[in-house]
Design a protein around this motif. Sequence first.
Motif, PDB file in Angstrom:
ATOM      1  N   GLN A 177       0.830  -1.204   0.000  1.00  0.00           N
ATOM      2  CA  GLN A 177       0.000   0.000   0.000  1.00  0.00           C
ATOM      3  C   GLN A 177       0.868   1.259   0.000  1.00  0.00           C
ATOM      4  N   THR A 179       1.984   4.641   1.422  1.00  0.00           N
ATOM      5  CA  THR A 179       1.877   5.393   2.674  1.00  0.00           C
ATOM      6  C   THR A 179       1.760   6.884   2.350  1.00  0.00           C
ATOM      7  N   ARG A 198      -4.518   8.226   2.567  1.00  0.00           N
ATOM      8  CA  ARG A 198      -4.218   7.383   3.725  1.00  0.00           C
ATOM      9  C   ARG A 198      -4.683   8.058   5.009  1.00  0.00           C
ATOM     10  N   ARG A 227      -8.248   5.983   3.770  1.00  0.00           N
ATOM     11  CA  ARG A 227      -7.879   4.570   3.793  1.00  0.00           C
ATOM     12  C   ARG A 227      -6.635   4.373   2.930  1.00  0.00           C
ATOM     13  N   ALA A 228      -6.029   3.227   3.088  1.00  0.00           N
ATOM     14  CA  ALA A 228      -4.877   2.900   2.257  1.00  0.00           C
ATOM     15  C   ALA A 228      -5.327   2.540   0.839  1.00  0.00           C
ATOM     16  N   PHE A 229      -4.442   2.769  -0.123  1.00  0.00           N
ATOM     17  CA  PHE A 229      -4.704   2.327  -1.496  1.00  0.00           C
ATOM     18  C   PHE A 229      -3.411   1.797  -2.092  1.00  0.00           C
ATOM     19  N   SER A 230      -3.563   0.920  -3.087  1.00  0.00           N
ATOM     20  CA  SER A 230      -2.413   0.283  -3.721  1.00  0.00           C
ATOM     21  C   SER A 230      -1.989   1.046  -4.966  1.00  0.00           C
ATOM     22  N   GLU A 233      -4.450   0.361  -7.722  1.00  0.00           N
ATOM     23  CA  GLU A 233      -5.656   1.177  -7.617  1.00  0.00           C
ATOM     24  C   GLU A 233      -5.388   2.599  -8.090  1.00  0.00           C
TER      25      GLU A 233
END
Length: 285
Positions: A177, A179, A198, A227-230, A233
């Motif tokens: 993910q 940061t 994030r 929220r976290a994302f990759s 994404e």
Amino acid sequence: MEQIVYVDGAFVPAADAKVSVFDRGFLFADGIYEVSAVLDGKLIDNDSHLARLERSVGEIALALPETLPRIVEIQKELIARNGLIDGVIYLQVTRGAVIPRDFVFPKEAKPTFVMFTTAKDIVNAASAKTGIAVKTMPDIRWARRDIKSVALLAQVLAKQAAAEAGCQEAWMIEDGQVTEGGSSSAFILTQDDVLVTRENSSAILPGCTRKAVMKLAEERQLRVEERAFSVSEALAAKEAFITSASLFVQAVVTIDGQRIANGRPGPMTNRLREIYLEFARATAV
């Protein structure tokens, strides 16, 4: 015009500014820093930056050598003495210089406090029109990234690798993910028009510009999700951008050489930049 810097209570020419070789900021990275933007000779969102400064020094049991109102006075005088119109003002406080060198906090140490300005045309930056390229890097930083420490070696290495790859920023990756950026907060706009960034925790620095942009977006009924994302994404997103005091809002158009959407700054990013600039000018002091 000779640059003037502030060192421990004195305004001095940059060439004459000195800090001890025994300073704990130099020996241990035992210090905290902050950066505020300046537009038209005025400080931008400065209260937020000073609140973060106060929190960071508190987290490492380091006393500020001046009150916050006095710090603002020093900032304004330094801006005036340097004739700064647009740019940034940097401040740093360390635990001071004591002999002999020892890891334990020295009881007799007096904090070292320095400030300097840098001219920069943030508003008309070419990258604001073209967008920037990002390189992903493993996040090898310590566990307390919420503290704005002067210990920046991991970010230096990441941003150097990004520069060597022809990129303007690094995105730090942990457990698959994103940061945050090497010196910025990371955002994406999903295909269903949700702004994602994030959530604040010890994993990231609580960005001041990030905070302002989120509030401005929410005031305009835009959907914001923390929220976290990759990276995958982000590559599938409508838009991506970063925020920071020295860049405001800037589009990310490629990640590791892969284009996001059409490879140009998107309308949401451009609009958020406009909104932030309106906020900055309306609240400058």
